[in-house]
Design a protein around this motif. Structure first.
Motif, PDB file in Angstrom:
ATOM      1  N   TYR A   1       9.099  23.442  20.543  1.00 46.81           N
ATOM      2  CA  TYR A   1       9.689  22.665  21.632  1.00 46.81           C
ATOM      3  C   TYR A   1      10.688  21.635  21.086  1.00 46.81           C
ATOM      4  CZ  TYR A   1       9.677  18.979  25.270  1.00 46.81           C
ATOM      5  OH  TYR A   1      10.023  18.014  26.180  1.00 46.81           O
ATOM      6  N   PHE A   2      10.265  20.875  20.066  1.00 46.80           N
ATOM      7  CA  PHE A   2      11.142  19.835  19.532  1.00 46.80           C
ATOM      8  C   PHE A   2      12.307  20.434  18.744  1.00 46.80           C
ATOM      9  CE2 PHE A   2       7.418  17.129  20.348  1.00 46.80           C
ATOM     10  CZ  PHE A   2       8.050  16.078  21.009  1.00 46.80           C
ATOM     11  N   ALA A   3      12.076  21.553  18.070  1.00 47.82           N
ATOM     12  CA  ALA A   3      13.184  22.205  17.371  1.00 47.82           C
ATOM     13  C   ALA A   3      14.254  22.650  18.365  1.00 47.82           C
ATOM     14  CB  ALA A   3      12.660  23.403  16.569  1.00 47.82           C
ATOM     15  N   ARG A   4      13.813  23.229  19.477  1.00 41.77           N
ATOM     16  CA  ARG A   4      14.793  23.637  20.493  1.00 41.77           C
ATOM     17  C   ARG A   4      15.507  22.424  21.076  1.00 41.77           C
ATOM     18  NH1 ARG A   4      13.115  27.163  25.766  1.00 41.77           N
ATOM     19  NH2 ARG A   4      12.116  25.204  26.326  1.00 41.77           N
TER      20      ARG A   4
ATOM     21  N   PHE B   1       8.444  15.231  13.445  1.00 37.28           N
ATOM     22  CA  PHE B   1       9.898  15.348  13.536  1.00 37.28           C
ATOM     23  C   PHE B   1      10.567  14.005  13.255  1.00 37.28           C
ATOM     24  CE2 PHE B   1       9.563  19.593  15.136  1.00 37.28           C
ATOM     25  CZ  PHE B   1      10.804  20.164  14.894  1.00 37.28           C
ATOM     26  N   LEU B   2      10.057  12.936  13.820  1.00 38.08           N
ATOM     27  CA  LEU B   2      10.647  11.622  13.565  1.00 38.08           C
ATOM     28  C   LEU B   2      10.534  11.251  12.086  1.00 38.08           C
ATOM     29  CD1 LEU B   2       9.420   9.633  16.705  1.00 38.08           C
ATOM     30  CD2 LEU B   2      11.777  10.302  16.177  1.00 38.08           C
ATOM     31  N   TYR B   3       9.396  11.544  11.488  1.00 37.69           N
ATOM     32  CA  TYR B   3       9.165  11.246  10.076  1.00 37.69           C
ATOM     33  C   TYR B   3      10.161  12.015   9.205  1.00 37.69           C
ATOM     34  CZ  TYR B   3       6.255  10.294   5.908  1.00 37.69           C
ATOM     35  OH  TYR B   3       5.776   9.877   4.692  1.00 37.69           O
TER      36      TYR B   3
ATOM     37  N   ARG C   1      17.190  11.864  21.052  1.00 39.21           N
ATOM     38  CA  ARG C   1      16.660  12.920  21.919  1.00 39.21           C
ATOM     39  C   ARG C   1      15.134  12.948  21.904  1.00 39.21           C
ATOM     40  NH1 ARG C   1      20.499  18.301  21.087  1.00 39.21           N
ATOM     41  NH2 ARG C   1      22.517  17.246  21.404  1.00 39.21           N
ATOM     42  N   VAL C   2      14.552  12.792  20.724  1.00 37.19           N
ATOM     43  CA  VAL C   2      13.087  12.791  20.627  1.00 37.19           C
ATOM     44  C   VAL C   2      12.510  11.584  21.360  1.00 37.19           C
ATOM     45  CG1 VAL C   2      11.111  12.674  19.056  1.00 37.19           C
ATOM     46  CG2 VAL C   2      13.085  14.100  18.471  1.00 37.19           C
TER      47      VAL C   2
ATOM     48  N   LYS D   1      -1.381  18.372  20.089  1.00 40.14           N
ATOM     49  CA  LYS D   1      -0.429  18.537  18.998  1.00 40.14           C
ATOM     50  C   LYS D   1       0.984  18.088  19.363  1.00 40.14           C
ATOM     51  CE  LYS D   1      -3.498  20.333  16.235  1.00 40.14           C
ATOM     52  NZ  LYS D   1      -3.967  19.586  15.043  1.00 40.14           N
ATOM     53  N   HIS D   2       1.236  17.817  20.648  1.00 41.37           N
ATOM     54  CA  HIS D   2       2.550  17.296  21.028  1.00 41.37           C
ATOM     55  C   HIS D   2       2.795  15.952  20.346  1.00 41.37           C
ATOM     56  CE1 HIS D   2       6.056  17.383  23.764  1.00 41.37           C
ATOM     57  NE2 HIS D   2       5.927  16.070  23.775  1.00 41.37           N
TER      58      HIS D   2
END
Length: 366
Positions: free
Chosen positions: A95-98, A66-68, A18-19, A58-59
């Motif tokens: 955003y990525f958590a959602r 998140f990938l790390y 997804r990421v 920061k995006h």
């Protein structure tokens, strides 16, 4: 730590997909030429990070963090993600958590602009406030432990979560976009530091690729980075806190790698905000105060290059859009309430427009 189950591995694989799919849907950011007054020979470029899906530089960091964390097995399908932030990283991490269906809590100073708070909550995050920026670290750890969650800790992992050798990082993108310009290899790249991750990525990349490009870090007043770098030590702490959101810290963060930096410049808050407004008018769009910090340092650098008879290109970053700061840096009442007088620097920039020469700040009564 318990072993990762087959179900957990499957969830992590789907989360990474997804990421990465989000990355594929997002085009690279633009590189703008800034038309400057004065003689030709030195070109200024702005790497526009405000066009990311979450509206800031920061995006990139949030995606890498998140990938790390996913690849390290730190985030699982039942994790609560917690971050210490002054706003923009929290917007992007929310955003990525959602995107992954995970709860997110941002621990941040209560002075954070209400526009950023609104964005974090719009992305499904929850804001947890502390009085001072120096309190965010311990409070984020406490909140994560209390909820059995994971503290992302951008201030430690920013410099190692991003692949500085390339892989579509910001440094590689800058050099690819500069390839057809009059001076394709920048003389200088100017960035500011919040975690130190961006300066570390760019500084390592130019050395790895053997470019002659030098890196200058612009640091706002009240921040520990400039003092630490100048003294050659990482144990500097500051009692004041930076008033330029997103950059400057009360301590030298673990992700700040001073050895890859060629120079630093400390920028007064009034100069950052005056330059933010000057650049917003020049570009016909609103930019944030950290961009003002970057551009003020870049303009001072360009003036030194001109006096030395040098030509070349300077690249800096447009970190985020000014709409996030309507209630703060674009509000004259807010400035007066915080004792910030931008008028002297505004006069310097008006004179720069008129004469093509940026006089040193000491040349006028500040």
């Amino acid at each position: 730590m318990p072993k990762t189950s087959t179900e957990d591995r499957e969830w992590i694989a789907e989360a990474i997909r997804r990421v990465e799919a989000d990355t594929n849907r997002s085009a690279d950011t633009h590189l703008h030429v800034v038309n400057l007054p004065g003689p030709p020979g030195i070109d200024l470029y702005l790497k526009d990070e405000s066009v990311h899906p979450t509206g800031s530089l920061k995006h990139r960091l949030a995606r890498s963090l998140f990938l790390y964390a996913l690849c390290n097995g730190w985030i699982h399908r039942d994790s609560t993600v917690v971050e210490a932030s002054s706003g923009s990283t929290a917007v992007s991490e929310a955003y990525f958590a959602r995107l992954l269906g995970l709860p997110f809590i941002a621990v941040m100073p209560e002075a954070t602009s209400k526009e950023k708070v609104t964005l974090i909550e719009w992305h499904g995050g929850h804001c947890h406030f502390v009085k001072r920026s120096s309190e965010v670290y311990d409070e984020a750890r406490r909140v994560a432990a209390e909820r059995g969650g994971h503290y992302m800790d951008q201030f430690t992992y920013a410099e190692r979560a991003t692949d500085w050798r390339g892989n579509n990082n910001i440094a590689e993108s800058i050099f690819e976009q500069m390839a057809a310009e009059p001076h394709p290899v920048p003389s200088w790249i100017v960035v500011s530091a919040g975690t130190g991750g961006t300066s570390a990525t760019i500084g390592r990349y130019v050395r790895y690729r053997r470019h002659p490009t030098r890196v200058l870090v612009a640091d706002p007043e009240g921040s520990a980075f400039y003092q630490g770098w100048s003294r050659g030590t990482s144990d500097v702490t500051m009692s004041a806190q930076s008033r330029i959101e997103g950059i400057g810290r009360p301590r030298v963060e673990p992700s700040f790698v001073g050895g890859v930096i060629d120079d630093m410049e400390q920028v007064p808050d009034a100069a950052s905000i005056a330059t933010m407004r000057w650049l917003s008018a020049r570009m016909g769009r609103m930019v944030g105060a950290s961009t003002g910090t970057n551009v003020w340092a870049a303009l001072c650098l360009i003036e030194r290059m001109r006096h030395a008879g040098e030509q070349g290109s300077v690249v800096t970053l447009l970190c985020d859009a000014g709409e996030r700061y309507l209630s703060t840096y674009f509000d004259d009442g807010w400035l007066a309430g915080h004792g910030i007088d931008i008028a002297p620097y505004a006069r310097l920039l008006d004179a720069y427009d008129a004469t093509g020469e940026l006089l040193p700040a000491t040349a006028v009564r500040l």
